[in-house]
Every structure is written in structure tokens, then in C-alpha cells.
Design an enzyme around this catalytic site. Structure first.
Site, mmCIF file in Angstrom:
data_model
loop_
_atom_site.group_PDB
_atom_site.id
_atom_site.type_symbol
_atom_site.label_atom_id
_atom_site.label_comp_id
_atom_site.label_asym_id
_atom_site.label_seq_id
_atom_site.Cartn_x
_atom_site.Cartn_y
_atom_site.Cartn_z
ATOM 1 N N TYR A 72 42.457 28.521 33.367
ATOM 2 C CA TYR A 72 41.451 28.285 34.393
ATOM 3 C C TYR A 72 40.036 28.667 34.002
ATOM 4 O O TYR A 72 39.081 28.282 34.687
ATOM 5 C CB TYR A 72 41.895 28.972 35.691
ATOM 6 N N PHE A 123 48.733 33.414 47.163
ATOM 7 C CA PHE A 123 48.653 32.168 47.941
ATOM 8 C C PHE A 123 48.871 30.975 47.013
ATOM 9 O O PHE A 123 48.886 31.116 45.807
ATOM 10 C CB PHE A 123 47.295 32.063 48.654
#
Length: 413
Positions: A123, A413
Site C-alpha cells: 500500500y 475493519f
């Protein structure tokens, strides 16, 4: 030809199958898992990569708030459920889904994007940097030095076991009372509380946890913990069970200490596994023998991608007065440019300064690592990941950005 597009309601189960395949969770989600994820699906933004009628890539984002240093909630685009099927790797599907999602987030005016990274190398390519870390301890209760008698909280407080319905009733208000003081904390939806108390079941195996609430003498909630037990099944020997903590929050350090002592005092429990905590958590040093707490895991946790530099830097507070010119590199992204940052305990101003001489040159990912106060610009300079354009600028920047306590994100999440 592979088509990337928003997912329609009638494609949800196919998208869900692809997501489970990508995470190696098995090709067929259960009915409970489909129902739980359908609640998320309707309140979020989902993309799918489709090869014919088959979904081979998944991507989902949703609205989120991140607590900045000083307590301000900052609008964020939370990224999750990112997968590419093993048959379609290395074709640029993730890059295209990420590009579309971040462009939409920028257009909405989100200051940040966030995610929890399954793999570290991926990322940074998209401008994300690790902004918080998490540490998990395993406490050997037998050598901790704690009194084996059940603890009695001070000033008439008491600890009671409650059920999931009670947690859903009292938990949200208690959490929201604490959240402004805890940089890195996220808002928690109704779905979050339902999933932690068994109303919604995302995993194949659900074990009902224990919930304990600490109340003051007046009945005010001062602490809350959720835990499970790993039972030692050996017969004919002294039981040696383990407590596995799913979450623990106290309104004060004293309240946290009361909850940890309670967990360590449960009969037959010889080990307490803390779950993900802040790296500078009080836990080890609450024990008479801190060496009884052994680090089991330590890793990066919440990753941040800054989309609006001025909004992100002005949202947080600073304990000192100072000024810096930052040359932020964000190739093809929205955050690139030169900015003058002026801060004091009274507030901050961050404005474009294209003609000013830079003090520091850094990527948007490196800026994200220090936004919540956890990273060190001096260390990044030593690693060659940022460049000092003026001698001593990294140390000055650290004095402005660093905080007295490390940020922490307890959620996934």
C-alpha cells in the site's frame, strides 16, 4: 475483457464469494456470513472486477471518522475487503480499483483514506503509510506478583458481568465519551457493536464472549472489557486456562488497572492474552513483575493516506510553536505540493507555498506516518526516506509532530 464497476445488489453473493476466495476463507460463505456482510454492503461503496459473469476482484470503502491529535474527528474513506482472485493476479486490477476509489474520495472532500494492511509492501505504492502500531502481550499470571485474591475496586466501584444486549446499550455512549482523547480511534457503527455481541456473525465459528463492566459507586460506567477463555482440557491436574481479551477500555488509568487485575484474578486462569494494545500500554507495568508480560506480537496497524494535506494538518493540535515548509511528493495524486505549516497550541495553518524554500522533502506516505504523532522524521531522514533541505529541520519537525502518548487504533475493519 475484465470490467471494473460498482457492484449491484443482485451481484452481492458473487462478489462475496470472490472476497472469500481472495482471503482463502473458503469458496462458499455461510448464510450468517452473507447476512452480516449484506448489512455492510448496503452502507458502503463496493467495486468488483468481472471476467464475464464471474467476479475476480473485490474492493469496498465506507465513510469513517478518525480521531486526530487533540480530539477532532477527521473525515476518512475506509478501504477494506480488497482481494484479487489467484487466477487474475498481476493484471493491475487492484491499482485500477484503488485509483477509482481514491479519486471519488478526493471529490467528496475526504481528508484521508485508511486501511489495515494484510501485506506491508503493497500500500505504500498508493500513498499509504503506517500511522499506528499495536502490541500484544501474554501475561504469565503465576509469576506476575499480583495478589491472588479478587481485587476490590476503590471508592465503592464494582465489576459486574453483563450480556451482549447490555453492552449494546451502554457501550456506544461510553466509547464516544473516551474517543476524543484517543488519537487513532475510529467511530463505531451500530453494525460494529452488533458484530461484537453476536447479533451479526462474520466468522464461521462464534463463541459467546464474557463482558465485564466497571461502574463507579454512583453507577457511572468507568470501564468495559470483553474476553473469551481458552480452556485447558487436561483432567486430573490443576486447570491452566487462558483469558483472551477482545477489548478493554477504561475511563482512567485506575479503571484500566482494575479491569486487568480482575482478569488476572479469575480462578483457574494462568495466562492472560491482551489482544492488540497501544505499544506504550500501561499493562506490563501494572504488574509487580513486568517481565511476566511477554510480547507475542508487535506490528504496524492503521495505515493512513492523506488526500488533503491542509485539512489533515490543520485538524490536529500541536503542543509547541513553530513553522516548516514541507515539499510533499505525491506522483499523480492529490496531495503533492509545497506547503507552509505554522503551528502553536492555539491552532495551525497550512497553506500552499509554491515559491518558498523547502525545509523537508517527503512523500505523502511518510507524512502519514507522523500525522498521528507516532513516527519520527529524524529516523526517517536517517533511513534516507525523507530529505532535509535545511540542517536540523527533521528534529524541529519531530518536536512539533510528536505527542506524549502513542496513538492507537484498537479496531479492525
Amino acid at each position: 475483457m475484465i470490467e471494473i464497476r460498482p457492484v449491484e445488489e443482485d451481484e452481492f453473493e458473487e462478489w462475496q464469494r470472490a472476497m472469500h476466495t481472495g482471503f482463502l476463507l473458503g469458496p462458499a460463505p455461510t448464510a450468517d456470513q452473507l447476512e452480516a456482510n449484506r448489512r455492510h454492503f448496503g452502507n458502503s461503496r463496493s467495486l468488483g472486477a468481472f471476467d464475464g459473469g464471474r467476479c475476480v476482484g473485490t474492493f469496498r470503502s465506507f465513510a469513517q471518522e478518525v480521531t486526530a491529535v487533540g480530539g477532532a474527528p477527521v473525515r476518512s474513506n475506509a478501504v477494506t475487503n480488497v482481494t484479487v482472485s489467484p487466477t487474475h493476479r498481476r493484471r493491475g486490477l487492484l491499482t485500477e480499483m484503488m485509483r477509482r476509489d481514491l479519486a471519488a474520495a478526493e471529490e467528496r472532500g475526504d481528508a484521508l483514506a485508511t486501511l489495515i494492511a494484510a501485506e506491508y509492501p503493497i500500500y505504500g505504492r498508493y500513498g499509504f503509510g503506517p500511522a499506528t502500531h499495536a502490541t500484544a502481550w501474554s501475561v504469565d499470571v503465576t509469576r506476575s506478583g499480583l495478589d491472588a485474591r479478587p481485587p476490590v475496586p476503590a471508592d465503592g466501584a464494582r465489576i459486574d458481568l453483563v450480556d451482549g444486549a447490555e453492552v449494546r446499550k451502554l457501550g456506544p455512549a461510553f466509547y464516544e465519551k473516551l474517543r476524543p482523547a484517543l488519537p487513532g480511534f475510529l467511530d463505531r457503527s451500530e453494525v460494529w457493536w452488533e458484530s461484537r455481541t453476536g447479533v451479526l456473525r462474520f466468522g464461521r465459528d462464534w463463541t459467546e464472549p464474557y463482558h465485564a463492566v466497571l461502574r463507579s459507586a454512583s453507577g457511572e460506567v468507568e470501564g468495559l472489557t470483553t474476553y473469551r477463555c481458552e480452556v485447558d482440557s487436561s483432567l486430573g491436574e490443576q486447570p491452566q486456562h487462558a483469558v483472551v481479551v477482545d477489548g478493554l477500555l477504561g475511563a482512567t488509568p485506575a479503571a484500566e488497572a482494575d479491569l486487568w487485575r480482575f482478569l488476572c484474578s479469575i480462578d483457574w486462569v494462568t495466562r492472560v492474552k491482551s489482544g492488540r494494545r497501544s505499544p506504550d500500554d500501561l499493562l506490563p507495568h501494572l504488574l509487580p513483575d513486568p517481565r511476566a508480560a511477554r510480547i507475542e506480537r508487535h506490528s504496524d496497524w492503521l495505515w493512513v493516506r492523506i488526500l488533503d494535506v491542509a485539512a489533515a494538518l490543520e485538524a490536529r493540535t500541536y503542543e509547541r510553536t513553530g513553522a516548516l515548509v514541507l515539499d510533499v511528493l505525491d506522483e499523480g495524486g492529490p496531495a503533492g505540493g509545497r506547503y507552509r505549516l505554522e503551528v502553536s497550541p492555539e491552532g495551525a495553518s497550512c497553506t500552499p507555498a509554491p515559491g518558498a524554500s523547502a525545509d523537508l522533502t517527503l512523500s505523502v506516505a511518510e507524512l502519514a506516518t507522523v500525522w498521528l504523532g507516532d513516527g519520527s522524521l529524524t529516523r526517517l531522514a536517517g533511513l534516507g526516506r525523507i530529505r532535509e533541505e535545511r540542517t536540523g529541520a527533521a528534529r524541529e519537525a519531530d518536536a512539533l509532530f510528536r505527542t506524549s502518548g502513542r496513538p492507537w487504533c484498537p479496531d479492525v475493519f
